[in-house]
Design a protein around this motif. Structure first.
Motif, mmCIF file in Angstrom:
data_model
loop_
_atom_site.group_PDB
_atom_site.id
_atom_site.type_symbol
_atom_site.label_atom_id
_atom_site.label_comp_id
_atom_site.label_asym_id
_atom_site.label_seq_id
_atom_site.Cartn_x
_atom_site.Cartn_y
_atom_site.Cartn_z
ATOM 1 N N ASP A 1 -21.879 38.346 -1.575
ATOM 2 C CA ASP A 1 -22.049 36.870 -1.532
ATOM 3 C C ASP A 1 -22.419 36.423 -0.114
ATOM 4 O O ASP A 1 -21.551 36.090 0.539
ATOM 5 N N PRO A 2 -23.639 36.691 0.456
ATOM 6 C CA PRO A 2 -24.192 36.666 1.720
ATOM 7 C C PRO A 2 -23.917 35.045 2.276
ATOM 8 O O PRO A 2 -23.636 34.894 3.319
ATOM 9 N N GLU A 3 -23.959 34.304 1.340
ATOM 10 C CA GLU A 3 -23.847 32.763 1.896
ATOM 11 C C GLU A 3 -22.455 32.448 2.052
ATOM 12 O O GLU A 3 -21.828 31.891 3.377
ATOM 13 N N ARG A 4 -21.378 33.138 1.417
ATOM 14 C CA ARG A 4 -20.022 32.925 1.739
ATOM 15 C C ARG A 4 -19.821 33.962 2.973
ATOM 16 O O ARG A 4 -18.941 33.281 3.804
ATOM 17 N N ALA A 5 -20.397 34.802 3.280
ATOM 18 C CA ALA A 5 -19.916 35.623 4.536
ATOM 19 C C ALA A 5 -20.612 35.060 5.674
ATOM 20 O O ALA A 5 -20.040 34.870 6.691
ATOM 21 N N GLU A 6 -21.702 34.237 5.557
ATOM 22 C CA GLU A 6 -22.285 33.657 6.734
ATOM 23 C C GLU A 6 -21.490 32.098 7.042
ATOM 24 O O GLU A 6 -21.044 32.075 8.169
ATOM 25 N N HIS A 7 -20.914 31.594 6.084
ATOM 26 C CA HIS A 7 -19.751 30.716 6.235
ATOM 27 C C HIS A 7 -18.659 31.289 6.773
ATOM 28 O O HIS A 7 -17.971 30.503 7.852
ATOM 29 N N LEU A 8 -18.047 32.339 6.485
ATOM 30 C CA LEU A 8 -16.958 33.070 7.215
ATOM 31 C C LEU A 8 -17.231 33.308 8.931
ATOM 32 O O LEU A 8 -16.416 32.983 9.470
ATOM 33 N N MET A 9 -18.436 33.904 9.033
ATOM 34 C CA MET A 9 -18.896 33.981 10.279
ATOM 35 C C MET A 9 -19.055 32.957 11.233
ATOM 36 O O MET A 9 -18.705 32.643 12.313
ATOM 37 N N ALA A 10 -19.393 31.643 10.638
ATOM 38 C CA ALA A 10 -19.566 30.575 11.366
ATOM 39 C C ALA A 10 -18.081 29.986 11.697
ATOM 40 O O ALA A 10 -17.985 29.471 12.945
ATOM 41 N N ALA A 11 -17.021 30.127 10.689
ATOM 42 C CA ALA A 11 -15.940 29.628 11.159
ATOM 43 C C ALA A 11 -15.368 30.899 12.163
ATOM 44 O O ALA A 11 -14.609 30.085 13.281
#
Length: 57
Positions: free
Chosen positions: A31-41
């Motif tokens: 889930d790369p979109e979720r991973a990107e969201h987590l890294m933004a946080a």
């Protein structure tokens, strides 16, 4: 818990950054979109840590 509340908050943020980064790594393949969201946080938290480091006595 220490007597300095800011130090406690910083320690909690540091722990959260580690956990979020770890989870982002786990999610990256499926889930790369979720991973990107987590890294933004994570980035937001790290920026906060950098700003508050200068304020420490």
């Amino acid at each position: 818990m220490t007597v300095e509340p800011i130090a406690d908050l910083r320690a909690a943020l540091q722990a959260a950054v580690r956990e979020l980064a770890f989870e982002a790594g786990r999610q990256a393949a499926t889930d790369p979109e979720r991973a990107e969201h987590l890294m933004a946080a994570t980035s937001t938290m790290e920026e906060t840590l950098q700003r508050t480091a200068a304020a420490r006595p």
